[in-house]
Design an enzyme around this catalytic site. Structure first.
Site, PDB file in Angstrom:
ATOM      1  N   GLU A   2      27.503  47.139  41.553  1.00 22.72           N
ATOM      2  CA  GLU A   2      27.126  46.528  42.835  1.00 22.72           C
ATOM      3  C   GLU A   2      26.578  47.578  43.784  1.00 22.72           C
ATOM      4  O   GLU A   2      25.638  47.343  44.526  1.00 22.72           O
ATOM      5  CB  GLU A   2      28.334  45.861  43.473  1.00 22.72           C
ATOM      6  CG  GLU A   2      28.751  44.641  42.719  1.00 22.72           C
ATOM      7  CD  GLU A   2      29.990  44.061  43.346  1.00 22.72           C
ATOM      8  OE1 GLU A   2      29.970  42.879  43.644  1.00 22.72           O
ATOM      9  OE2 GLU A   2      30.959  44.799  43.528  1.00 22.72           O
TER      10      GLU A   2
ATOM     11  N   GLY B 260      38.751  36.734  40.958  1.00 24.43           N
ATOM     12  CA  GLY B 260      39.170  35.684  40.028  1.00 24.43           C
ATOM     13  C   GLY B 260      39.418  34.408  40.819  1.00 24.43           C
ATOM     14  O   GLY B 260      40.100  34.419  41.845  1.00 24.43           O
TER      15      GLY B 260
ATOM     16  N   ASP C 201      35.575  35.166  37.176  1.00 24.94           N
ATOM     17  CA  ASP C 201      36.484  34.701  36.114  1.00 24.94           C
ATOM     18  C   ASP C 201      37.506  33.773  36.747  1.00 24.94           C
ATOM     19  O   ASP C 201      37.511  33.574  37.961  1.00 24.94           O
ATOM     20  CB  ASP C 201      37.188  35.910  35.463  1.00 24.94           C
ATOM     21  CG  ASP C 201      38.004  36.698  36.484  1.00 24.94           C
ATOM     22  OD1 ASP C 201      39.177  36.342  36.694  1.00 24.94           O
ATOM     23  OD2 ASP C 201      37.462  37.639  37.102  1.00 24.94           O
TER      24      ASP C 201
ATOM     25  N   MET D 149      41.415  42.874  44.485  1.00 25.51           N
ATOM     26  CA  MET D 149      42.318  44.012  44.575  1.00 25.51           C
ATOM     27  C   MET D 149      42.132  44.896  45.822  1.00 25.51           C
ATOM     28  O   MET D 149      42.743  45.959  45.904  1.00 25.51           O
ATOM     29  CB  MET D 149      42.181  44.875  43.300  1.00 25.51           C
ATOM     30  CG  MET D 149      42.527  44.079  42.047  1.00 25.51           C
ATOM     31  SD  MET D 149      42.326  44.972  40.505  1.00 25.51           S
ATOM     32  CE  MET D 149      43.496  46.298  40.700  1.00 25.51           C
ATOM     33  N   GLU D 150      41.312  44.470  46.766  1.00 29.65           N
ATOM     34  CA  GLU D 150      41.039  45.346  47.917  1.00 29.65           C
ATOM     35  C   GLU D 150      41.001  44.664  49.283  1.00 29.65           C
ATOM     36  O   GLU D 150      41.302  45.306  50.308  1.00 29.65           O
ATOM     37  CB  GLU D 150      39.665  46.067  47.746  1.00 29.65           C
ATOM     38  CG  GLU D 150      39.554  46.993  46.563  1.00 29.65           C
ATOM     39  CD  GLU D 150      39.197  46.289  45.272  1.00 29.65           C
ATOM     40  OE1 GLU D 150      38.744  45.112  45.338  1.00 29.65           O
ATOM     41  OE2 GLU D 150      39.384  46.863  44.195  1.00 29.65           O
TER      42      GLU D 150
HETATM   43  N1  ADE Z   1      38.481  40.816  40.366  1.00 28.84           N
HETATM   44  C1  ADE Z   1      37.763  40.005  39.564  1.00 28.84           C
HETATM   45  N2  ADE Z   1      38.573  39.243  38.801  1.00 28.84           N
HETATM   46  C2  ADE Z   1      39.838  39.576  39.140  1.00 28.84           C
HETATM   47  C3  ADE Z   1      41.115  39.150  38.688  1.00 28.84           C
HETATM   48  N3  ADE Z   1      41.235  38.222  37.744  1.00 28.84           N
HETATM   49  N4  ADE Z   1      42.224  39.729  39.252  1.00 28.84           N
HETATM   50  C4  ADE Z   1      42.082  40.685  40.207  1.00 28.84           C
HETATM   51  N5  ADE Z   1      40.895  41.126  40.648  1.00 28.84           N
HETATM   52  C5  ADE Z   1      39.785  40.577  40.134  1.00 28.84           C
END
Ligand code: ADE
Length: 250
Positions: free
Chosen positions: A14, A80, A218, A194-195
């Site tokens: 990215e 996700g 996902d 995660m951020e």
């Molecule tokens: N970023 C993209 N998919 C994720 C997931 N399943 N868990 C945590 N961070 C993500």
């Protein structure tokens, strides 16, 4: 006030996409990260790959604020999907962020950040961004954004753009159990990453607006790792170019 935008992304792909937009780039290395200073569409920017997780994001955003004096943070990345109306390729602009792994019970309620006493951090939605992204992703053929082959591969035809809550934690969520825990206990959360909450907390503490935009890569279940890799590699970069352009062009 002269705006200086700190633009952070969670994937190297990215950043590569956004760096292509930077005019007269100059690189400064601090704490092992490359901060790329320049302009996009005439606006002053510092673009940086934060790396993964809350600590990495918090330290990067602190450097952007303390060293580069940014007055607006923008974070783009992938996430996700948790809510069932969201599919791969949809976009979530954060309305507020929560740490799904913050738990100091019995001292505080689950998810509450001690001393700040907050569960959710409100996040700024840049003016017109929701409408701009809806317009870009509904009026354009999505193949023009990511390439026809990838649009077909990920079945990207109608992209939903929503403004909802996001959960963050130091965990790649890829089991039904972990996904359900978030879905049930944080029912307003649209997606997990995660951020975002770390960026939102630091920006709250420094009184700086941040905009967080996530593309669903996902479904945060057993198949998450399979979908994540090719999406991050081949699609996320083009999404972030479209998102940052929408934000910075008047
Ligand atoms: N970023 C993209 N998919 C994720 C997931 N399943 N868990 C945590 N961070 C993500």
């Amino acid at each position: 006030m002269n705006m200086i935008y700190g633009i952070m992304a969670a994937m190297p792909e990215e950043i590569e996409g956004v760096v292509k937009l930077v005019e007269n780039p100059e690189v400064k290395i601090i704490g092992g990260r490359e901060y790329i200073v320049g302009c996009i569409h005439g606006k002053k920017v510092i673009v940086v790959f934060s790396r993964w997780g809350k600590v990495a994001a918090a330290s990067t955003v602190t450097t952007l604020i303390d060293v580069f004096h940014v007055n607006q943070i923008v974070f783009t990345g992938i996430a996700g999907g948790i809510q069932s109306d969201l599919k791969v390729g949809d976009i979530v602009i954060a309305s507020r962020c929560v740490f799904h792994d913050m738990d100091t019970r019995p001292l505080n309620d689950r998810y509450v950040v001690p001393l700040i006493n907050k569960k959710y951090f409100d996040v700024h939605v840049a003016d017109g961004l929701l409408e701009n992204l809806k317009e870009i992703f509904s009026s354009k053929n999505i193949g023009d954004v990511v390439g026809d082959d990838w649009a077909k591969q990920f079945n990207l035809n109608s992209v939903l753009v929503v403004n909802r809550a996001i959960a963050s934690g130091d965990q790649f969520v890829n089991s039904q159990e972990a996904r359900n825990d978030i879905k049930v206990n944080l029912s307003e959360v649209a997606c997990v990453e995660m951020e975002g909450a770390a960026v939102a907390q630091i920006c709250f503490e420094h009184d700086i607006p941040c905009t967080i935009v996530r593309t669903i890569s996902d479904s945060a279940d057993h198949s998450a790792a399979i979908d994540f890799e090719p999406f991050a590699k081949y699609v996320a970069s083009n999404y972030s170019i479209a998102i940052i352009s929408a934000l910075l062009s008047d």
